[in-house]
Design a protein around this motif. Structure first.
Motif, short mmCIF file in Angstrom:
data_model
loop_
_atom_site.label_atom_id
_atom_site.label_comp_id
_atom_site.label_asym_id
_atom_site.label_seq_id
_atom_site.Cartn_x
_atom_site.Cartn_y
_atom_site.Cartn_z
N ARG A 504 1.16 -1.29 0.13
CA ARG A 504 -0.07 -0.05 -0.06
C ARG A 504 0.83 1.34 0.06
O ARG A 504 0.69 2.29 -0.71
CB ARG A 504 -0.99 0.01 1.29
N LEU A 505 1.94 1.45 0.76
CA LEU A 505 2.81 2.46 0.88
C LEU A 505 3.50 2.72 -0.51
O LEU A 505 3.44 3.68 -1.05
CB LEU A 505 3.83 2.22 1.83
N VAL A 506 4.08 1.68 -1.22
CA VAL A 506 4.70 1.90 -2.38
C VAL A 506 3.66 2.37 -3.60
O VAL A 506 4.20 3.19 -4.19
CB VAL A 506 5.20 0.54 -3.15
N ARG A 507 2.48 1.70 -3.40
CA ARG A 507 1.56 2.09 -4.56
C ARG A 507 1.07 3.80 -4.10
O ARG A 507 1.19 4.38 -5.33
CB ARG A 507 0.40 1.45 -4.52
N SER A 508 0.92 4.01 -3.12
CA SER A 508 0.57 5.31 -2.75
C SER A 508 1.66 6.40 -3.24
O SER A 508 1.38 7.34 -3.43
CB SER A 508 0.45 5.56 -1.27
N CYS A 509 3.01 5.95 -3.13
CA CYS A 509 3.97 6.70 -3.53
C CYS A 509 4.03 7.06 -4.97
O CYS A 509 4.20 8.16 -5.36
CB CYS A 509 5.37 6.15 -3.19
N PHE A 510 3.82 5.83 -5.68
CA PHE A 510 3.68 6.09 -7.21
C PHE A 510 2.43 6.89 -7.44
O PHE A 510 2.35 7.71 -8.35
CB PHE A 510 3.72 4.65 -7.59
N TYR A 511 1.27 6.55 -7.12
CA TYR A 511 0.15 7.21 -7.41
C TYR A 511 0.22 8.87 -7.03
O TYR A 511 -0.24 9.65 -7.91
CB TYR A 511 -1.23 6.56 -7.01
N THR A 512 0.96 9.10 -6.00
CA THR A 512 0.75 10.46 -5.51
C THR A 512 1.71 11.24 -6.50
O THR A 512 1.52 12.33 -6.92
CB THR A 512 1.31 10.55 -4.24
N THR A 513 2.82 10.34 -6.93
CA THR A 513 3.88 11.17 -7.70
C THR A 513 3.23 11.22 -9.21
O THR A 513 3.47 12.25 -9.96
CB THR A 513 5.10 10.29 -7.96
N GLN A 514 2.34 10.35 -9.74
CA GLN A 514 1.79 10.44 -10.88
C GLN A 514 0.76 11.72 -10.95
O GLN A 514 0.58 12.39 -11.95
CB GLN A 514 1.20 9.17 -11.30
N LYS A 515 0.01 11.76 -9.80
CA LYS A 515 -1.10 12.69 -9.80
C LYS A 515 -0.44 14.10 -9.80
O LYS A 515 -1.01 15.00 -10.23
CB LYS A 515 -1.98 12.40 -8.65
#
Length: 663
Positions: A504-515
């Motif tokens: 969940r943490l790694v996905r959140s880092c990716f999605y926030t960076t993309q957004k």
């Protein structure tokens, strides 16, 4: 960010890892994988990251010879369920073993077989070389000792063709075999209590048979000196050293006092020179002898008197040869021919054979094995089960001393005597009971577990059990009756750290960076708090890995990842509430640094998932290199200014659950 003035463990420049040898008459059960292979593989993968992948050789293989394999093969042929040769039978099991190890992501450089293909040819050469060296060095003796014989079948019985009770005082094993019990205690065949032939079911006869023995009993003092040195100068597990010392006692016989009707003196007068320990409150008398020969004379006296007795653990000559057809032929010496190697000795040096076979397979000189096994800058780490401590911790060490020309009375400089480092694990129980292929409680097969759990979930779980300290039960809920299942499945607890929290943490880092940052990881200074947290976790992890305390490694990861996740949740909630881009940027900078550190630490345990994250981060493989352990992600970007992460689609998991867990 390079660390200075911190005392960190020193690892060798080169290393060989071994992981026991499963018998060639079976597939792998959960204990093979969870009790030994996962630990060995994790350490091999860590060392590749720590000292370089070209500096680590990880070998194991199928133990192809021995009476259990011959007996099982013969039974299947008689039943009509197998029609090939014994070599075909072993190959079939070897292929299944290798396939399962591959499914568990074991990174073996070579999983060979002692009786198959090129490895078998090399193993035969090595076995002959070692026998000749031991013979020419005067380390062998020719002994005629009693061996079991089944008159109904007119055959000599070996190994597990005889079943009885272990004669060693206090032994808790469920079965004793011809000259060893299921817990690895060694004794002479004549000492086995209530023996029965597995062929006829009757009590076998004892006949004199001549074999070659290694003079193991002469190495008692040398082995005690080694144990004393290991206590002072190594991180060897305490129970390993305690178990070894139990066998380094003088020869002992225990006799129940009630058999003597008060006439202790009558027995004492008939015995060779000894020391008697008579503690009135204890049910047994203890007779301590100066030599094995004196103990055996005492046994004869007691047998003539009709006394029942038990012997204590002590060193006995280590049998090298036997007479089963399915084995490696021993060089003929002094008129002894048609002998084959007993399976235990040749399995001790099989990893040397496999190292030579691997070096040859990659175009290297196979004789370079000495640089890996004996070089000053190299170390051999052998992962074993607790039942095998006698063979690896005593027999192997003494044989290796002899092969280096060390006689039993020689002064040995242990600082320069580079012997293998043993990492023994306690038993993995199944539902609180000891399970094995030869016991009443059958273990689940390693392959079956993959129908319910992912390899990475199982790797996390087995590492967390703390087998360095005690035997621990494996209790997967999928093998429990529905009414006995309470709470969450314990097998998933540690895996959930990856599949839930870290994923969940790694996905959140990716999605926030993309957004918010167009798929570009924000640049900036990592908070001192995060540098300190990461550094402390790295150094604690490294210390536990050096000591092979794998359960403590899982604790370190659990604490570190949960702190990373808590920081993310609290700070990103604040940033989103206040629409604070600067705070969001700093949280990403810190969190990516934490994720980067965690990935390197998790890499030896969950390699495929970590590689998937690296691929999406678009960074190079130096991410795993401990030379850069304290460096930020930008160190691993080919062009930091233009770097972008790979786009992560919705609902993509890096650390995946098993498909059955979504039902």
């Amino acid at each position: 960010m390079k660390e200075k003035n911190i005392k960190r463990p020193i690892f060798p420049k080169k290393a060989v890892i071994t992981a026991g040898m499963p018998y060639g008459n079976k597939e792998l059960h959960f204990g093979h994988v969870g009790g030994v292979f996962i630990h060995a593989d994790t350490y091999a993968r860590f060392l590749r990251d720590r000292i370089g992948k070209d500096n680590v050789i990880f070998v194991s293989g199928t133990d192809c010879y021995g009476s259990p394999i011959s007996a099982n093969y013969r039974k299947l042929v008689e039943e009509g369920t197998f029609t090939g040769s014994i070599e075909d039978y072993v190959r079939q099991n070897h292929d299944k073993q290798k396939s399962v190890l591959d499914e568990y992501e074991m990174s073996l450089n070579l999983y060979a077989a002692s009786g198959l293909d090129r490895a078998a040819e090399i193993h035969k050469e090595v076995s002959e070389e070692i026998f000749n060296e031991l013979y020419e060095g005067g380390f062998l003796e020719k002994l005629s000792t009693p061996q079991f014989y089944d008159p109904d079948f007119k055959v000599l019985l070996n190994g597990r063709q005889v079943v009885g009770k272990c004669p060693i005082e206090g032994c808790q094993s469920d079965k004793g075999y011809a000259d060893e019990c299921s817990l690895g205690h060694m004794y002479m065949p004549s000492e086995l209590i209530d023996p029965k032939s597995t062929l006829s079911g009757k009590k076998p006869e004892l006949v004199e048979v001549t074999n070659w023995y290694f003079k193991l009993d002469e190495y008692k003092d040398a082995l005690q000196n080694q144990v004393d040195d290991l206590k002072r100068n190594s991180n060897a597990r305490k129970y390993l050293l305690k178990t070894i010392e139990e066998f380094l006692k003088e020869p002992i016989i225990y006799v129940k006092r009630k058999q003597l009707d008060g006439d202790v003196e009558g027995l004492v007068k008939k015995l060779p020179k000894h020391t008697l320990i008579d503690e009135p409150k204890k049910p047994s008398l203890t007779f301590i002898f100066e030599s094995l020969a004196d103990r055996d004379k005492a046994r004869e006296v007691m047998e003539e008197m009709g006394l029942h007795f038990r012997t204590g653990k002590t060193l006995v000559p280590f049998r090298l040869t036997g007479n089963i057809d399915w084995g490696i032929k021993v060089p003929e010496k002094e008129g002894l021919d048609e002998l084959t190697f007993w399976v235990w000795p040749e399995s001790l040096w099989a990893p040397i054979s496999f190292t030579r076979a691997y070096l040859e397979s990659i175009g290297k000189n196979s004789e370079d094995w000495t640089n890996w096994w004996q070089g000053e800058d190299s170390k051999v780490y052998q992962f074993i089960g607790e039942d095998n401590i006698y063979f690896y911790g005593i027999a192997e060490m003494a044989v290796f001393l002899a092969l280096q020309g060390k006689e039993s009375q020689d002064e040995i400089n242990w600082a320069t005597m580079n012997l293998p480092h043993l990492i023994p694990n306690n038993h993995v129980l199944f539902m609180d009971k000891k399970a094995s292929s030869s016991s009443d409680i059958k273990p689940p097969m390693a392959k079956e577990l993959l129908d319910h759990y992912t390899p990475e979930q199982l790797r996390m779980h087995f590492l967390s059990l703390g087998l360095a300290k005690k035997s621990v039960s494996f209790m997967p809920q999928v093998y429990m009756p529905e009414e006995e299942r309470q709470g969450p499945d314990t097998v998933l607890k540690d895996g959930n750290l990856l599949t839930n929290v870290f994923n969940r943490l790694v996905r959140s880092c990716f999605y926030t960076t993309q957004k918010h940052f167009d798929s570009k990881i924000p640049e900036g200074e990592v908070s001192e708090e995060f540098i300190s947290l990461s550094k402390d976790s790295v150094l604690e992890y490294e210390r536990h890995m050096f000591n092979h305390d794998f359960h403590r490694i899982i604790y370190v990861l659990d604490s570190f990842i949960r702190k990373l996740n808590k920081y993310w949740v609290n700070q990103m909630k604040k940033a989103d509430t206040d629409e604070n881009d600067e705070l969001r940027k700093q949280v990403l900078i810190d969190s990516f640094y934490g994720v980067r550190t965690a990935l390197t630490l998790i890499h030896p345990i969950a390699p495929s998932s970590c590689e998937m994250v690296r691929e999406y981060l678009q960074v190079n493989e130096n991410l795993w290199d401990w030379e850069y352990i304290f460096e930020p992600l930008s160190t691993f970007m080919d062009n930091a200014s233009d770097h972008e992460i790979k786009f992560l689609e919705p609902r993509i998991d890096f650390f995946k659950k098993h498909e059955s867990q979504f039902k």
